[in-house]
Design a protein around this motif. Structure first.
Motif, PDB file in Angstrom:
ATOM      1  N   ILE A   1       0.238   3.779  11.594  1.00 56.55           N
ATOM      2  CA  ILE A   1      -0.687   3.402  12.666  1.00 56.55           C
ATOM      3  C   ILE A   1      -1.162   1.959  12.478  1.00 56.55           C
ATOM      4  O   ILE A   1      -1.224   1.167  13.425  1.00 56.55           O
ATOM      5  N   ALA A   2      -1.475   1.617  11.221  1.00 55.32           N
ATOM      6  CA  ALA A   2      -1.925   0.248  10.930  1.00 55.32           C
ATOM      7  C   ALA A   2      -0.833  -0.770  11.246  1.00 55.32           C
ATOM      8  O   ALA A   2      -1.111  -1.869  11.742  1.00 55.32           O
TER       9      ALA A   2
ATOM     10  N   ASN B   1       0.834  -1.210   0.000  1.00 57.25           N
ATOM     11  CA  ASN B   1       0.000   0.000   0.000  1.00 57.25           C
ATOM     12  C   ASN B   1       0.870   1.261   0.000  1.00 57.25           C
ATOM     13  O   ASN B   1       0.528   2.259  -0.639  1.00 57.25           O
ATOM     14  N   LYS B   2       1.997   1.210   0.720  1.00 59.07           N
ATOM     15  CA  LYS B   2       2.917   2.359   0.709  1.00 59.07           C
ATOM     16  C   LYS B   2       3.481   2.563  -0.690  1.00 59.07           C
ATOM     17  O   LYS B   2       3.624   3.704  -1.169  1.00 59.07           O
TER      18      LYS B   2
ATOM     19  N   TYR C   1       1.162  19.346  -5.980  1.00 61.96           N
ATOM     20  CA  TYR C   1       0.874  19.570  -4.560  1.00 61.96           C
ATOM     21  C   TYR C   1      -0.566  19.156  -4.290  1.00 61.96           C
ATOM     22  O   TYR C   1      -1.465  19.503  -5.059  1.00 61.96           O
ATOM     23  N   ASP C   2      -0.769  18.394  -3.233  1.00 60.72           N
ATOM     24  CA  ASP C   2      -2.124  17.921  -2.920  1.00 60.72           C
ATOM     25  C   ASP C   2      -2.499  18.167  -1.462  1.00 60.72           C
ATOM     26  O   ASP C   2      -3.354  17.479  -0.906  1.00 60.72           O
ATOM     27  N   GLY C   3      -1.838  19.141  -0.817  1.00 59.06           N
ATOM     28  CA  GLY C   3      -2.191  19.444   0.565  1.00 59.06           C
ATOM     29  C   GLY C   3      -1.623  18.452   1.574  1.00 59.06           C
ATOM     30  O   GLY C   3      -2.245  18.182   2.594  1.00 59.06           O
ATOM     31  N   ARG C   4      -0.454  17.858   1.286  1.00 57.29           N
ATOM     32  CA  ARG C   4       0.237  16.929   2.186  1.00 57.29           C
ATOM     33  C   ARG C   4      -0.540  15.612   2.405  1.00 57.29           C
ATOM     34  O   ARG C   4      -0.414  14.967   3.432  1.00 57.29           O
TER      35      ARG C   4
ATOM     36  N   GLN D   1      -1.212   9.839   4.392  1.00 51.28           N
ATOM     37  CA  GLN D   1      -1.369   8.420   4.060  1.00 51.28           C
ATOM     38  C   GLN D   1      -0.282   7.593   4.736  1.00 51.28           C
ATOM     39  O   GLN D   1      -0.545   6.484   5.236  1.00 51.28           O
ATOM     40  N   TYR D   2       0.947   8.114   4.759  1.00 51.64           N
ATOM     41  CA  TYR D   2       2.039   7.427   5.460  1.00 51.64           C
ATOM     42  C   TYR D   2       1.708   7.257   6.947  1.00 51.64           C
ATOM     43  O   TYR D   2       1.981   6.217   7.548  1.00 51.64           O
TER      44      TYR D   2
END
Length: 402
Positions: free
Chosen positions: A304-305, A245-246, A290-293, A298-299
């Motif tokens: 967390i997962a 997923n990363k 740029y997409d607003g970080r 997502q990282y």
């Protein structure tokens, strides 16, 4: 009376028969099998999506201008007729396709693991119920043989009572024991039929008859590796999914190129519409800037997962080790009891044989003989309970260690 319960049995059936039927008939396992087939098709769909995609498009409209009122003709050209065949091709990097294929494969592996665990759950349930029915069968066998013995002794005792060798009260006391044993056997017969019906129900078998069950052929697993257990493979697959997923997140920020081309007819009918057949080609280029970080967020979600996965794995492994150790301890304690109890039964049976001979001559008190019978019943029941408990513990161990 359940005197002839075994005479009504169908042919003998073994544990494999019920396990095979349960696995074949299970709608849940069948659903997993179909999901795995669908997963294979997903790979084919992904391959097909990388090929040239051809579509047909048609569009027509008319925008009249009446007395000067209507859409601006400079915008609408008064109308349009369009009939095109369009071909598009996405130029995807190999790493992107590799990650997508990896995602599909991980999904398939996850389905296989869940299916294996569900199959083990089902088999554990079937084996446990089979053991229960087999225990009922052992109880019926023992009680039937004991009842036959008591009936033979009752004939002798009745004759001796008529000769005043034993008192009437002694005979009645023995008769009560015999009748109680007969009631126990009837009750066991009812319990046996109910448990057998449950076994058929769990196995997905429509059958109202009973059968003589062979001893459950289960042996404790000795050569066990955790890395092959579906319970632990599940956490490994979850780790691979997070890593992939990363990779997919990273690939979403790479440039994308799409090629396209079309051919057909487009005309506004303003001038020489018969000449408006043609083609066009082009390149579409997308570069994320740029997409607003969102990438960093997502990282964070994936991190967390991963922490959750590691904590769950650690907790499960501790619980697993404790469960297996406890079951192994129980199995050892049960097996240590088998020889002493069997030896005690030999002594009691020898005593009952001797008491039976004394009973025929009137040289034993009826209370002593009845006490010996009750001791035999208690000890035999203990043997059956230990035998069944041993099977149940082995079943539980095999569930965790298979």
């Amino acid at each position: 009376m359940i005197c002839s319960c075994f005479s009504l049995f169908a042919q003998d059936k073994n544990l494999d028969y019920y396990l095979s039927a349960a696995v074949t008939n299970s709608p849940l396992l069948n659903d997993y099998r179909n999901q795995l087939l669908s997963n294979k098709i997903d790979s084919q769909v992904l391959i097909a999506s990388t090929r040239i995609q051809v579509t047909g498009n048609g569009n027509s409209f008319y925008a009249p201008v009446i007395n000067g009122f209507g859409y601006d003709a400079l915008i609408t050209n008064g109308g349009q007729l369009q009939a095109l065949i369009t071909a598009t091709k996405s130029l995807l990097p190999k790493k992107f396709l590799s990650s997508r294929f990896q995602d599909i494969q991980i999904t398939g592996d996850s389905l296989r693991i869940v299916s294996q665990i569900s199959e083990q759950d089902l088999k554990r349930t079937i084996i446990a119920q089979y053991i229960t029915v087999f225990g009922d069968q052992l109880q019926i066998d023992f009680n039937s043989s004991l009842l036959d013995l008591l009936k033979r002794e009752e004939i002798i005792l009745k004759r001796l009572t008529q000769k005043n060798i034993y008192k009437q009260v002694d005979y009645l006391s023995f008769l009560v024991t015999l009748q109680q044993q007969d009631l126990v056997r009837q009750q066991l017969g009812v319990q046996y039929k109910n448990d057998f019906a449950t076994l058929n129900y769990l196995s997905g078998i429509f059958d109202t008859t009973t059968a003589q069950l062979t001893p459950p052929d289960i042996i404790g697993v000795r050569d066990f590796r955790k890395d092959r257990s579906p319970f632990f493979l599940k956490y490994k697959i979850d780790s691979l999914r997070l890593i992939n997923n990363k990779s997919l997140v990273d690939l979403g920020y790479r440039p994308h190129i799409n090629l396209f081309g079309d051919g057909g007819y487009q005309s506004s009918f303003m001038t020489q519409p018969y000449k408006n057949f043609g083609t066009s080609v082009g390149v579409n280029f997308i570069l994320p800037i740029y997409d607003g970080r969102q990438r960093k967020l997502q990282y964070s979600k994936l991190a967390i997962a991963e922490r959750t996965r590691l904590r769950n794995k650690e907790f499960f492994e501790n619980q697993y080790n404790q469960q297996v150790a406890q079951l192994q301890q129980q199995l050892g304690a049960i097996e240590n009891l088998l020889d002493p109890v069997n030896n005690q039964i030999k002594y009691i049976e020898t005593l009952i044989d001797a008491d039976g001979k004394l009973l025929e001559t009137g040289d034993i008190k009826m209370t002593d003989y009845v006490l010996a019978i009750n001791n035999l019943i208690t000890t035999k029941n203990l043997v059956v309970q230990n035998t069944i408990s041993r099977y149940h513990v082995i079943n539980q161990l095999n569930y965790w260690m298979r």
